[in-house]
Design a protein around this motif. Structure first.
Motif, PDB file in Angstrom:
ATOM      1  N   ARG A 164       0.841  -1.190   0.000  1.00 25.35           N
ATOM      2  CA  ARG A 164       0.000   0.000   0.000  1.00 25.35           C
ATOM      3  C   ARG A 164       0.881   1.246   0.000  1.00 25.35           C
ATOM      4  O   ARG A 164       1.890   1.262   0.696  1.00 25.35           O
ATOM      5  N   PRO A 165       0.518   2.262  -0.757  1.00 25.39           N
ATOM      6  CA  PRO A 165      -0.619   2.318  -1.668  1.00 25.39           C
ATOM      7  C   PRO A 165      -0.345   1.520  -2.947  1.00 25.39           C
ATOM      8  O   PRO A 165       0.732   1.620  -3.548  1.00 25.39           O
ATOM      9  N   GLY A 166      -1.316   0.750  -3.338  1.00 26.12           N
ATOM     10  CA  GLY A 166      -1.151  -0.182  -4.448  1.00 26.12           C
ATOM     11  C   GLY A 166      -0.783   0.464  -5.757  1.00 26.12           C
ATOM     12  O   GLY A 166       0.070  -0.037  -6.496  1.00 26.12           O
ATOM     13  N   ARG A 167      -1.399   1.585  -6.070  1.00 27.52           N
ATOM     14  CA  ARG A 167      -1.111   2.255  -7.347  1.00 27.52           C
ATOM     15  C   ARG A 167       0.342   2.730  -7.391  1.00 27.52           C
ATOM     16  O   ARG A 167       0.998   2.633  -8.428  1.00 27.52           O
ATOM     17  N   THR A 168       0.853   3.203  -6.278  1.00 29.79           N
ATOM     18  CA  THR A 168       2.250   3.639  -6.220  1.00 29.79           C
ATOM     19  C   THR A 168       3.185   2.455  -6.443  1.00 29.79           C
ATOM     20  O   THR A 168       4.145   2.553  -7.221  1.00 29.79           O
ATOM     21  N   TRP A 169       2.909   1.345  -5.768  1.00 28.45           N
ATOM     22  CA  TRP A 169       3.759   0.161  -5.939  1.00 28.45           C
ATOM     23  C   TRP A 169       3.643  -0.416  -7.343  1.00 28.45           C
ATOM     24  O   TRP A 169       4.624  -0.945  -7.888  1.00 28.45           O
ATOM     25  N   ALA A 170       2.473  -0.298  -7.956  1.00 24.10           N
ATOM     26  CA  ALA A 170       2.319  -0.739  -9.346  1.00 24.10           C
ATOM     27  C   ALA A 170       3.189   0.115 -10.264  1.00 24.10           C
ATOM     28  O   ALA A 170       3.851  -0.405 -11.177  1.00 24.10           O
ATOM     29  N   ALA A 171       3.217   1.422 -10.001  1.00 22.09           N
ATOM     30  CA  ALA A 171       4.052   2.316 -10.812  1.00 22.09           C
ATOM     31  C   ALA A 171       5.532   2.030 -10.599  1.00 22.09           C
ATOM     32  O   ALA A 171       6.320   2.032 -11.556  1.00 22.09           O
TER      33      ALA A 171
END
Length: 120
Positions: free
Chosen positions: A48-55
């Motif tokens: 978390r935050p998932g979107r940051t880790w995805a990026a």
């Protein structure tokens, strides 16, 4: 001469596949889920935050794949690829054992071995 050709083939295939895999995360290209979908997945595995880790993961794969394919800044590309693979092993594959047929860590370990072998 043949060793150079073999190295070029390994670098190109692995590097380009990692670029594609990263673009799946970042853009949704090649059947990926983009930042939104990958971010939800990351949240599901506790990042978390998932979107940051995805990026972060997508960028590491694209940049690492490009550096690896081109043979630039060795071993930076390998380190970026291995970082993503070690996280995948720890968060997704480890509990499923070794073999890919059970969702295990076999394939990420092959990626790690191949990229480290080339870097060395």
């Amino acid at each position: 001469m043949m060793a150079d050709l073999g190295l070029l083939i390994v670098r190109a295939i692995i590097g380009l596949l990692f670029i594609g895999h990263g673009l799946q995360k970042l853009t949704g290209w090649f059947g990926g889920h983009g930042l939104a979908g990958t971010g939800q997945f990351m949240e599901g595995i506790g990042l978390r935050p998932g979107r940051t880790w995805a990026a972060v993961a997508g960028t590491a794969e694209v940049l690492g794949g490009a550096l690896f394919a081109l043979g630039w800044l060795n071993p930076v590309g390998t380190v970026l690829i291995c970082a993503v693979m070690f996280m995948a092993i720890a968060r997704v594959h480890w509990a499923r054992g070794l073999w890919v047929s059970n969702g295990g860590s076999e394939y990420p370990l092959v990626n790690v071995a191949a990229t480290i072998g080339v870097a060395l």
